[in-house]
Design a protein around this motif. Structure first.
Motif, PDB file in Angstrom:
ATOM      1  N   ASP A  35      13.319  -1.393  97.359  1.00 60.08           N
ATOM      2  CA  ASP A  35      14.318  -1.675  98.397  1.00 60.08           C
ATOM      3  C   ASP A  35      15.394  -2.630  97.871  1.00 60.08           C
ATOM      4  O   ASP A  35      16.583  -2.439  98.139  1.00 60.08           O
ATOM      5  CB  ASP A  35      13.667  -2.282  99.637  1.00 60.08           C
ATOM      6  N   ALA A  38      17.626  -0.798  95.441  1.00 59.06           N
ATOM      7  CA  ALA A  38      18.479   0.174  96.140  1.00 59.06           C
ATOM      8  C   ALA A  38      19.516  -0.499  97.031  1.00 59.06           C
ATOM      9  O   ALA A  38      20.351   0.172  97.631  1.00 59.06           O
ATOM     10  CB  ALA A  38      17.611   1.112  96.977  1.00 59.06           C
ATOM     11  N   GLY A  39      19.455  -1.826  97.148  1.00 56.26           N
ATOM     12  CA  GLY A  39      20.424  -2.547  97.969  1.00 56.26           C
ATOM     13  C   GLY A  39      20.067  -2.608  99.441  1.00 56.26           C
ATOM     14  O   GLY A  39      20.867  -3.052 100.257  1.00 56.26           O
ATOM     15  N   ARG A  40      18.856  -2.177  99.790  1.00 57.64           N
ATOM     16  CA  ARG A  40      18.430  -2.212 101.195  1.00 57.64           C
ATOM     17  C   ARG A  40      17.831  -3.552 101.586  1.00 57.64           C
ATOM     18  O   ARG A  40      17.578  -3.806 102.765  1.00 57.64           O
ATOM     19  CB  ARG A  40      17.418  -1.093 101.466  1.00 57.64           C
ATOM     20  N   ALA A  41      17.565  -4.399 100.604  1.00 55.60           N
ATOM     21  CA  ALA A  41      16.976  -5.717 100.860  1.00 55.60           C
ATOM     22  C   ALA A  41      17.459  -6.672  99.775  1.00 55.60           C
ATOM     23  O   ALA A  41      17.971  -6.245  98.741  1.00 55.60           O
ATOM     24  CB  ALA A  41      15.454  -5.628 100.852  1.00 55.60           C
ATOM     25  N   LYS A  42      17.304  -7.957 100.057  1.00 55.98           N
ATOM     26  CA  LYS A  42      17.596  -9.004  99.078  1.00 55.98           C
ATOM     27  C   LYS A  42      16.282  -9.703  98.756  1.00 55.98           C
ATOM     28  O   LYS A  42      15.392  -9.744  99.605  1.00 55.98           O
ATOM     29  CB  LYS A  42      18.602  -9.998  99.649  1.00 55.98           C
ATOM     30  N   ASP A  45      14.668 -11.835 101.327  1.00 52.86           N
ATOM     31  CA  ASP A  45      14.150 -11.201 102.537  1.00 52.86           C
ATOM     32  C   ASP A  45      12.627 -11.252 102.599  1.00 52.86           C
ATOM     33  O   ASP A  45      12.046 -11.214 103.681  1.00 52.86           O
ATOM     34  CB  ASP A  45      14.597  -9.738 102.627  1.00 52.86           C
ATOM     35  N   TYR A  51       7.191  -7.705 104.820  1.00 57.97           N
ATOM     36  CA  TYR A  51       7.096  -6.642 103.817  1.00 57.97           C
ATOM     37  C   TYR A  51       5.679  -6.492 103.294  1.00 57.97           C
ATOM     38  O   TYR A  51       5.309  -5.463 102.779  1.00 57.97           O
ATOM     39  CB  TYR A  51       8.004  -6.948 102.620  1.00 57.97           C
TER      40      TYR A  51
END
Length: 124
Positions: A35, A38-42, A45, A51
C-alpha cells in the motif's frame, strides 16, 4: 539538532528498499508495504490505522515483553549501540540493488510466516 539518519537521502533510499523487501513477503506487514509503495498509504499510517492483525500485534507485544525482561545493563548496552546498528542497517539497505524481480516463491508451501517478527527482532 542532528537529523534522523532515516531522513537523509540514504535513509529514504533504505526505507524504500526495506518496503520493497517487505512487500515481497506475505502477511499484513507485506500488505501495508505494498500500500505504501502504491501510494495508498504513508509509513506513518501504521501508527494511526489498524493495518496489523491480532497475531502481528501479539508478536510485537511479546517482543516488548522480552525487551522489558532483559536486565537493565543489557538494555542499556543495546540502547548505546543502537545508533551504530541503525546506521549500518541503513547503509546495507540503501546499497541493495532491487531492480531484479523477487525470487518466485509460488512453490513454497511454508504457510507459517512470521508476520514481521524477524524484522521486529532486527530492531533490537
Amino acid at each position: 539538532m542532528e537529523i534522523s539518519p532515516w531522513r537523509t537521502e540514504q535513509g529514504r533510499r533504505a526505507r524504500h528498499n526495506q518496503l520493497i523487501l517487505l512487500a515481497r513477503g506475505d502477511g499484513d506487514l507485506a500488505d501495508f508495504a505494498r500500500d505504501v509503495l502504491a501510494g495508498r498509504a504513508k509509513p506513518e499510517d501504521l501508527l494511526y490505522r489498524s493495518y496489523l492483525s491480532e497475531k502481528t500485534l501479539g508478536t510485537a507485544h511479546a517482543e516488548i515483553d522480552a525487551w522489558n525482561a532483559l536486565p537493565e545493563a543489557e538494555r542499556q548496552a543495546d540502547v548505546d549501540g543502537a545508533e551504530g546498528r541503525t546506521r549500518a542497517e541503513i547503509a546495507a539497505l540503501a546499497a541493495l540493488d532491487l531492480t531484479e524481480p523477487a525470487p518466485d516463491t509460488a512453490d513454497d508451501d511454508d504457510d507459517d510466516h512470521d508476520f514481521g517478527a524477524e524484522f521486529l527482532n532486527s530492531l533490537r
